[in-house]
Design a protein around this motif. Structure first.
Motif, PDB file in Angstrom:
ATOM      1  N   GLN A   1     -62.496  -2.897  38.046  1.00 24.17           N
ATOM      2  CA  GLN A   1     -62.207  -1.703  38.830  1.00 24.17           C
ATOM      3  C   GLN A   1     -60.909  -1.039  38.363  1.00 24.17           C
ATOM      4  O   GLN A   1     -60.839   0.177  38.240  1.00 24.17           O
ATOM      5  CB  GLN A   1     -62.119  -2.053  40.318  1.00 24.17           C
ATOM      6  N   GLU A   2     -59.889  -1.834  38.090  1.00 21.23           N
ATOM      7  CA  GLU A   2     -58.624  -1.289  37.602  1.00 21.23           C
ATOM      8  C   GLU A   2     -58.805  -0.633  36.236  1.00 21.23           C
ATOM      9  O   GLU A   2     -58.246   0.440  35.986  1.00 21.23           O
ATOM     10  CB  GLU A   2     -57.570  -2.392  37.505  1.00 21.23           C
ATOM     11  N   ARG A   3     -59.575  -1.272  35.367  1.00 16.33           N
ATOM     12  CA  ARG A   3     -59.815  -0.682  34.046  1.00 16.33           C
ATOM     13  C   ARG A   3     -60.579   0.625  34.156  1.00 16.33           C
ATOM     14  O   ARG A   3     -60.282   1.594  33.461  1.00 16.33           O
ATOM     15  CB  ARG A   3     -60.557  -1.660  33.142  1.00 16.33           C
ATOM     16  N   ALA A   4     -61.571   0.675  35.057  1.00 17.73           N
ATOM     17  CA  ALA A   4     -62.340   1.899  35.246  1.00 17.73           C
ATOM     18  C   ALA A   4     -61.451   3.014  35.785  1.00 17.73           C
ATOM     19  O   ALA A   4     -61.523   4.157  35.317  1.00 17.73           O
ATOM     20  CB  ALA A   4     -63.515   1.645  36.184  1.00 17.73           C
ATOM     21  N   ASN A   5     -60.598   2.689  36.747  1.00 18.14           N
ATOM     22  CA  ASN A   5     -59.689   3.697  37.296  1.00 18.14           C
ATOM     23  C   ASN A   5     -58.719   4.208  36.246  1.00 18.14           C
ATOM     24  O   ASN A   5     -58.456   5.416  36.173  1.00 18.14           O
ATOM     25  CB  ASN A   5     -58.922   3.136  38.496  1.00 18.14           C
ATOM     26  N   ASN A   6     -58.181   3.316  35.444  1.00 13.36           N
ATOM     27  CA  ASN A   6     -57.271   3.745  34.380  1.00 13.36           C
ATOM     28  C   ASN A   6     -57.984   4.640  33.377  1.00 13.36           C
ATOM     29  O   ASN A   6     -57.429   5.639  32.924  1.00 13.36           O
ATOM     30  CB  ASN A   6     -56.678   2.530  33.654  1.00 13.36           C
ATOM     31  N   TYR A   7     -59.205   4.300  33.037  1.00 14.66           N
ATOM     32  CA  TYR A   7     -59.998   5.100  32.107  1.00 14.66           C
ATOM     33  C   TYR A   7     -60.257   6.492  32.682  1.00 14.66           C
ATOM     34  O   TYR A   7     -60.093   7.500  31.987  1.00 14.66           O
ATOM     35  CB  TYR A   7     -61.306   4.378  31.816  1.00 14.66           C
ATOM     36  N   LEU A   8     -60.616   6.559  33.957  1.00 18.41           N
ATOM     37  CA  LEU A   8     -60.875   7.851  34.581  1.00 18.41           C
ATOM     38  C   LEU A   8     -59.596   8.671  34.728  1.00 18.41           C
ATOM     39  O   LEU A   8     -59.623   9.900  34.600  1.00 18.41           O
ATOM     40  CB  LEU A   8     -61.537   7.656  35.948  1.00 18.41           C
ATOM     41  N   ASN A   9     -58.487   8.027  34.974  1.00 15.51           N
ATOM     42  CA  ASN A   9     -57.215   8.738  35.125  1.00 15.51           C
ATOM     43  C   ASN A   9     -56.740   9.380  33.828  1.00 15.51           C
ATOM     44  O   ASN A   9     -55.903  10.282  33.853  1.00 15.51           O
ATOM     45  CB  ASN A   9     -56.132   7.803  35.658  1.00 15.51           C
ATOM     46  N   GLN A  10     -57.270   8.949  32.700  1.00 12.29           N
ATOM     47  CA  GLN A  10     -56.863   9.506  31.414  1.00 12.29           C
ATOM     48  C   GLN A  10     -57.645  10.768  31.046  1.00 12.29           C
ATOM     49  O   GLN A  10     -57.387  11.358  30.011  1.00 12.29           O
ATOM     50  CB  GLN A  10     -57.039   8.467  30.314  1.00 12.29           C
ATOM     51  N   ALA A  11     -58.543  11.194  31.902  1.00 17.25           N
ATOM     52  CA  ALA A  11     -59.335  12.399  31.629  1.00 17.25           C
ATOM     53  C   ALA A  11     -58.406  13.604  31.560  1.00 17.25           C
ATOM     54  O   ALA A  11     -57.459  13.733  32.331  1.00 17.25           O
ATOM     55  CB  ALA A  11     -60.381  12.597  32.706  1.00 17.25           C
ATOM     56  N   THR A  12     -58.709  14.512  30.633  1.00 15.46           N
ATOM     57  CA  THR A  12     -57.842  15.671  30.425  1.00 15.46           C
ATOM     58  C   THR A  12     -58.291  16.899  31.199  1.00 15.46           C
ATOM     59  O   THR A  12     -57.481  17.777  31.463  1.00 15.46           O
ATOM     60  CB  THR A  12     -57.766  16.018  28.925  1.00 15.46           C
ATOM     61  N   ASP A  13     -59.567  16.984  31.527  1.00 16.04           N
ATOM     62  CA  ASP A  13     -60.075  18.109  32.303  1.00 16.04           C
ATOM     63  C   ASP A  13     -61.307  17.669  33.083  1.00 16.04           C
ATOM     64  O   ASP A  13     -61.702  16.508  33.035  1.00 16.04           O
ATOM     65  CB  ASP A  13     -60.373  19.326  31.423  1.00 16.04           C
ATOM     66  N   ARG A  14     -61.889  18.596  33.825  1.00 12.49           N
ATOM     67  CA  ARG A  14     -63.011  18.255  34.696  1.00 12.49           C
ATOM     68  C   ARG A  14     -64.229  17.784  33.912  1.00 12.49           C
ATOM     69  O   ARG A  14     -64.908  16.834  34.287  1.00 12.49           O
ATOM     70  CB  ARG A  14     -63.387  19.461  35.549  1.00 12.49           C
TER      71      ARG A  14
END
Length: 47
Positions: free
Chosen positions: A18-31
């Motif tokens: 879950q933490e890895r998924a959240n970190n991955y999603l937080n690195q998104a640059t735009d919608r």
């Protein structure tokens, strides 16, 4: 002494899926990038 134990525990902390998924999603640059990453997470591709 207690602070040293906390530092040691943090040094050996393995992030959960879950933490890895959240970190991955937080690195998104735009919608659009976020939506793409969300689909990858849902499919289990990035993990």
């Amino acid at each position: 002494m207690f602070k040293q134990l906390q530092k040691l525990r943090r040094a050996f902390h393995v992030p959960s899926q879950q933490e890895r998924a959240n970190n991955y999603l937080n690195q998104a640059t735009d919608r659009i990038d976020l939506e793409y990453r969300m689909r990858q997470v849902d499919r289990g591709v990035f993990l």
